[in-house]
Design a protein around this motif. Sequence first.
Motif, mmCIF file in Angstrom:
data_model
loop_
_atom_site.group_PDB
_atom_site.id
_atom_site.type_symbol
_atom_site.label_atom_id
_atom_site.label_comp_id
_atom_site.label_asym_id
_atom_site.label_seq_id
_atom_site.Cartn_x
_atom_site.Cartn_y
_atom_site.Cartn_z
ATOM 1 N N TRP A 1 -13.625 6.315 -1.622
ATOM 2 C CA TRP A 1 -13.308 5.538 -0.576
ATOM 3 C C TRP A 1 -14.171 4.442 -0.484
ATOM 4 C CZ3 TRP A 1 -8.811 5.396 1.757
ATOM 5 C CH2 TRP A 1 -7.836 6.553 1.728
ATOM 6 N N ASN B 1 -13.205 0.538 -1.325
ATOM 7 C CA ASN B 1 -12.193 0.164 -0.406
ATOM 8 C C ASN B 1 -13.175 -0.329 0.921
ATOM 9 O OD1 ASN B 1 -9.984 0.593 -1.789
ATOM 10 N ND2 ASN B 1 -9.596 2.689 -0.709
ATOM 11 N N PHE C 1 -4.883 2.030 -1.425
ATOM 12 C CA PHE C 1 -5.519 0.996 -0.318
ATOM 13 C C PHE C 1 -6.216 -0.190 -0.682
ATOM 14 C CE2 PHE C 1 -4.438 4.913 2.236
ATOM 15 C CZ PHE C 1 -4.108 4.318 3.543
ATOM 16 N N ALA C 2 -6.611 -0.143 -1.869
ATOM 17 C CA ALA C 2 -6.928 -1.571 -2.607
ATOM 18 C C ALA C 2 -6.136 -2.717 -2.439
ATOM 19 C CB ALA C 2 -7.133 -0.992 -4.222
ATOM 20 N N THR D 1 0.676 -1.164 0.191
ATOM 21 C CA THR D 1 -0.108 0.083 0.064
ATOM 22 C C THR D 1 0.769 1.331 0.073
ATOM 23 O OG1 THR D 1 -1.797 -1.100 1.271
ATOM 24 C CG2 THR D 1 -1.708 1.155 1.239
ATOM 25 N N GLY E 1 -13.129 -4.024 1.740
ATOM 26 C CA GLY E 1 -12.468 -4.257 3.343
ATOM 27 C C GLY E 1 -13.451 -4.964 4.110
ATOM 28 N N ALA F 1 -7.160 -3.843 1.002
ATOM 29 C CA ALA F 1 -8.632 -4.393 0.988
ATOM 30 C C ALA F 1 -8.457 -5.764 0.217
ATOM 31 C CB ALA F 1 -9.587 -3.409 0.346
ATOM 32 N N TYR G 1 -14.316 -4.422 -8.001
ATOM 33 C CA TYR G 1 -13.560 -3.043 -7.020
ATOM 34 C C TYR G 1 -13.739 -1.705 -7.830
ATOM 35 C CZ TYR G 1 -10.133 0.012 -5.249
ATOM 36 O OH TYR G 1 -9.482 1.300 -4.678
#
Length: 380
Positions: free
Chosen positions: A344, A347, A286-287, A109, A351, A290, A321
């Motif tokens: 967001w 994610n 941040f994918a 990340t 997540g 997740a 996604y």
Amino acid sequence: MLYRYIFRELVSPFGVSLLFLTFVFVMTRIPDITNMVVNYNMGISAVFSLVLYSLPRFMEFTLPMSVMIAVLLTFMRMSGANEIIALKGGGMSIYRLLPPVAFFCTLMTLITLWVTVWAVPWGKHAFTVLGQEMARANINVALKERQFNTPFDNVMIYVSAIDIKTARLKDVFIEDGRDPDSVNITVAAQGALVSRPNEGIYTLTLENGIINQVSLDRSAAHQIQFDRYDINFDVGLPDHKQRIDKKDLDEMGIRELLTVARDGKQGAEKRHEARMELHEKLAIPFACLALGLLALPLGLQSLSARHAPGFGLALFFFMGYYMLLALGWSAGGSGGYPPGVAMWLPNCVMGGTAIYLIKQVAGERFFHMPHLFILRKRER
């Protein structure tokens, strides 16, 4: 020892996946690059530079996907080799497998964050600048056949055909409005553009043509025939500051986007687009976290006696996604949702799904998949 073992197992498939996926993305540019090399006489250094500047944009997508594939393959292999069963037989909980995976995903990340925040804007801007310099230096890039080209200020050029080998122009039409008191319309059967980019001077040599000069202040017109006529264009290359001022939003870094988003002189739409771009640069990395955590229960799912997940479901979640991300861009771009929510949300969805599936697997409650994504093992 276990954590180090799992981390080492993750590195190998990640590296192979990243190289393969990046190569596939680069191959999509090969036709364009080949066309430039053959038709536009590009040098090897220019080709290498274009590929290099394109890599960060590709890695923005290949890094999260490689993380997901690495985690999936690692735990599918460990499950297939009964290593997970042996660990559980020793009294180890599935949750003990989370720390090395979380560390690996967090590390990726941070790397992806560096790519999106710094490398992608740098690559896009450098690609644009190099393309502009090539366009100024090469007639085949600067002018397009059967199009109204405006490579110079207040000048419009139309060319019926361009001979790639000789760089000769056929059936040239030029509207020159650089003089505020008159307009020159020139028509020629043939021509050629000679560039001296270091001096910022470009000469368009025309043959067998006519100049129609219309004087706006005196309301008069004159016609001149010529066998050979040279038109000079004096346009210097923009300096570094001018290039920065002309950056698009996707070529800007965090500070520049914050400046545009907070600048009251910018329009509301421009500020909103800057906030969207800013949140996208921060959300996409941040994918890795997740999707990587989501791949963990998918890999452990092969502990089931009858079902194994395979790549189908992982690909489904990965495509899901980016579909959510595209929908977020559409909804956020229209102003229907705040930029933070739009960017967001994917994610949060992935997540949350990862947490749910991890709890299911840890509780020995193997989840049932849609038949489209189920790979049934043959009965013996």
